[in-house]
Design an enzyme around this catalytic site. Sequence first.
Site, PDB file in Angstrom:
ATOM      1  N   CYS A 107      75.575  48.683 -12.006  1.00 55.67           N
ATOM      2  CA  CYS A 107      76.764  48.066 -11.441  1.00 55.67           C
ATOM      3  C   CYS A 107      76.118  46.425 -11.127  1.00 55.67           C
ATOM      4  O   CYS A 107      75.877  45.564 -11.961  1.00 55.67           O
ATOM      5  CB  CYS A 107      77.692  48.303 -10.457  1.00 55.67           C
ATOM      6  SG  CYS A 107      79.386  47.716 -10.491  1.00 55.67           S
ATOM      7  N   ARG A 141      90.673  45.710 -12.611  1.00 53.12           N
ATOM      8  CA  ARG A 141      89.639  46.472 -12.456  1.00 53.12           C
ATOM      9  C   ARG A 141      89.640  47.606 -13.577  1.00 53.12           C
ATOM     10  O   ARG A 141      90.558  47.935 -14.024  1.00 53.12           O
ATOM     11  CB  ARG A 141      89.429  47.411 -10.962  1.00 53.12           C
ATOM     12  CG  ARG A 141      89.376  46.405  -9.805  1.00 53.12           C
ATOM     13  CD  ARG A 141      88.833  47.217  -8.533  1.00 53.12           C
ATOM     14  NE  ARG A 141      87.475  47.591  -8.789  1.00 53.12           N
ATOM     15  CZ  ARG A 141      86.399  46.783  -8.372  1.00 53.12           C
ATOM     16  NH1 ARG A 141      86.542  45.506  -8.102  1.00 53.12           N
ATOM     17  NH2 ARG A 141      85.182  47.044  -8.509  1.00 53.12           N
ATOM     18  N   HIS A 204      78.781  54.798 -12.001  1.00 52.78           N
ATOM     19  CA  HIS A 204      78.353  55.367 -10.664  1.00 52.78           C
ATOM     20  C   HIS A 204      78.444  56.890 -10.599  1.00 52.78           C
ATOM     21  O   HIS A 204      78.600  57.610 -11.758  1.00 52.78           O
ATOM     22  CB  HIS A 204      79.344  54.717  -9.707  1.00 52.78           C
ATOM     23  CG  HIS A 204      79.261  53.223  -9.421  1.00 52.78           C
ATOM     24  ND1 HIS A 204      78.261  52.740  -8.791  1.00 52.78           N
ATOM     25  CD2 HIS A 204      80.192  52.367  -9.806  1.00 52.78           C
ATOM     26  CE1 HIS A 204      78.462  51.374  -8.561  1.00 52.78           C
ATOM     27  NE2 HIS A 204      79.621  51.066  -9.452  1.00 52.78           N
TER      28      HIS A 204
END
Length: 255
Positions: A107, A141, A204
């Site tokens: 990320c 997002r 993640h």
Amino acid sequence: MSEPTYPHTTEGAARGRLRLLQLYPRDMNIYGDWGNALVLARRAQWAGYDVDLLSYDPGDELPEDVDLLVGGGGQDSGQERIKEDLTARGPLLRAWAADGVPMLLICGLYQLFGRRFITGTGEQIPGISIFDAETVAGSGRLIGNITLESKDFGRIVGYENHSGLTTLGPEARPFGRVTMGDGNNGRDRTEGARVHNIIGTYLHGSLLPKNPAVADWLLARAVERAGGTWEADGVDERADAWAERARRVAASRPR
């Protein structure tokens, strides 16, 4: 945040010693990214290696020699706090990359290992240009469970949560092709980037507990660089069985 500790093997290493570095864990360690380092350490120990689990934050002394590097994600504020130090360390990190040191960047550090990150206010945070990639802040997002297909790793399962939109240049190839989710930018079906022995990704979760093939690939590159051959025969089969179960559950859940 206090750093986790991790035990070494108790009777010395049968096959050697690996030095594993977690980069910027104080500022770049969200959504369980520290778990990637723990998975690598444990799988190496199962395979008969002793492990030095190191960490580096701004102001620390950067180890001169490492076998494998792992970095996590962080908010824009975390990127701001590390950007000057990362720029200063850039030449050494690029030298490690060119020399074949395997790395996993998640990320925020994936973004900063590219050419630059342009924030929502138009500020340009320079990257260290290990990846031929550029990231621009998006208006929303990209979030949810995600699956990829990869020639080297098969199906990859993870969780993405990012607003940055990353575009790869011609010198970077993707980590995988998106089969569910958004990936780098929600448009071209790419996710992450690869160059040398380095993987950058938005996944993640943390990534490696559900993707042991990726963990073993990183470890194999580290061992080969040191002149050895990676053998995963000592890895606990129960761990891989639980990983496969977790992969099935994650892949079956809706976005």
